[in-house]
Design a protein around this motif. Structure first.
Motif, PDB file in Angstrom:
ATOM      1  N   UNK A   6       0.846  -1.191   0.000  1.00 17.07           N
ATOM      2  CA  UNK A   6       0.000   0.000   0.000  1.00 17.07           C
ATOM      3  C   UNK A   6       0.880   1.240   0.000  1.00 17.07           C
ATOM      4  N   UNK A   7       0.277   2.375  -0.187  1.00 16.08           N
ATOM      5  CA  UNK A   7       0.947   3.662  -0.085  1.00 16.08           C
ATOM      6  C   UNK A   7       1.897   3.930  -1.242  1.00 16.08           C
ATOM      7  N   UNK A   8       2.634   5.001  -1.125  1.00 20.07           N
ATOM      8  CA  UNK A   8       3.601   5.375  -2.145  1.00 20.07           C
ATOM      9  C   UNK A   8       2.983   6.311  -3.171  1.00 20.07           C
ATOM     10  N   UNK A   9       3.817   7.203  -3.710  1.00 18.17           N
ATOM     11  CA  UNK A   9       3.335   8.200  -4.670  1.00 18.17           C
ATOM     12  C   UNK A   9       2.923   7.557  -5.990  1.00 18.17           C
ATOM     13  N   UNK A  30      -1.717  -7.413  -8.699  1.00 13.87           N
ATOM     14  CA  UNK A  30      -0.312  -7.055  -8.878  1.00 13.87           C
ATOM     15  C   UNK A  30      -0.126  -5.663  -8.308  1.00 13.87           C
ATOM     16  N   UNK A  31       0.875  -5.505  -7.422  1.00 12.75           N
ATOM     17  CA  UNK A  31       1.114  -4.239  -6.731  1.00 12.75           C
ATOM     18  C   UNK A  31       2.429  -3.644  -7.240  1.00 12.75           C
ATOM     19  N   UNK A  32       2.380  -2.409  -7.676  1.00 14.24           N
ATOM     20  CA  UNK A  32       3.587  -1.680  -8.064  1.00 14.24           C
ATOM     21  C   UNK A  32       3.587  -0.322  -7.381  1.00 14.24           C
ATOM     22  N   UNK A  89      15.704   0.096  -1.245  1.00 19.06           N
ATOM     23  CA  UNK A  89      15.782   1.376  -1.931  1.00 19.06           C
ATOM     24  C   UNK A  89      14.504   1.678  -2.697  1.00 19.06           C
ATOM     25  N   UNK A  90      13.923   0.651  -3.270  1.00 18.36           N
ATOM     26  CA  UNK A  90      12.670   0.834  -4.005  1.00 18.36           C
ATOM     27  C   UNK A  90      11.769  -0.364  -3.737  1.00 18.36           C
TER      28      UNK A  90
END
Length: 108
Positions: A6-9, A30-32, A89-90
């Motif tokens: 969840x979250x993230x720009x 699928x989560x990106x 990092x990502x």
């Protein structure tokens, strides 16, 4: 290990499928672009070793009686704490299955 989905720009949820018979409950996706996971894993282990020895004696002569006891105790305690902190990092792309059904073989 905690990996957020969840979250993230740049958060995106794609390939969403719902549970059969219930279109309101997600089955997989699928989560990106989720927040980059960070956290820790910890393990605490404590050990106690205790050793005891004791003895006593009684000596009697006529109306005289003498008794005595001796005891010895040795105890040690050790404690180990292992803590692994991590951060990425990502955020990687993840294929997620929610409440996956239990295979029949595992139900026995």
């Amino acid at each position: 290990m905690f990996v957020p989905i969840f979250g993230g720009a740049d958060f995106q949820l794609t390939n969403l499928t719902t549970r059969p018979g219930n279109a309101n409950v997600a089955q997989s996706a699928t989560v990106t672009g989720a927040n980059a996971p960070d956290g820790y894993y910890g393990s605490a282990n404590g050990t106690t070793n205790t050793y005891q020895a004791g003895g006593g004696a009684i000596w009697k002569h006529d109306n005289l009686q003498i008794s005595g006891d001796v005891a010895y105790t040795d105890s040690s305690y050790t404690f180990d704490l292992i803590n692994i902190d991590y951060t990425f990092r990502s955020s990687p792309v993840r294929n997620v299955v929610f409440e996956a059904p239990v295979p029949m073989a595992a139900r026995r």
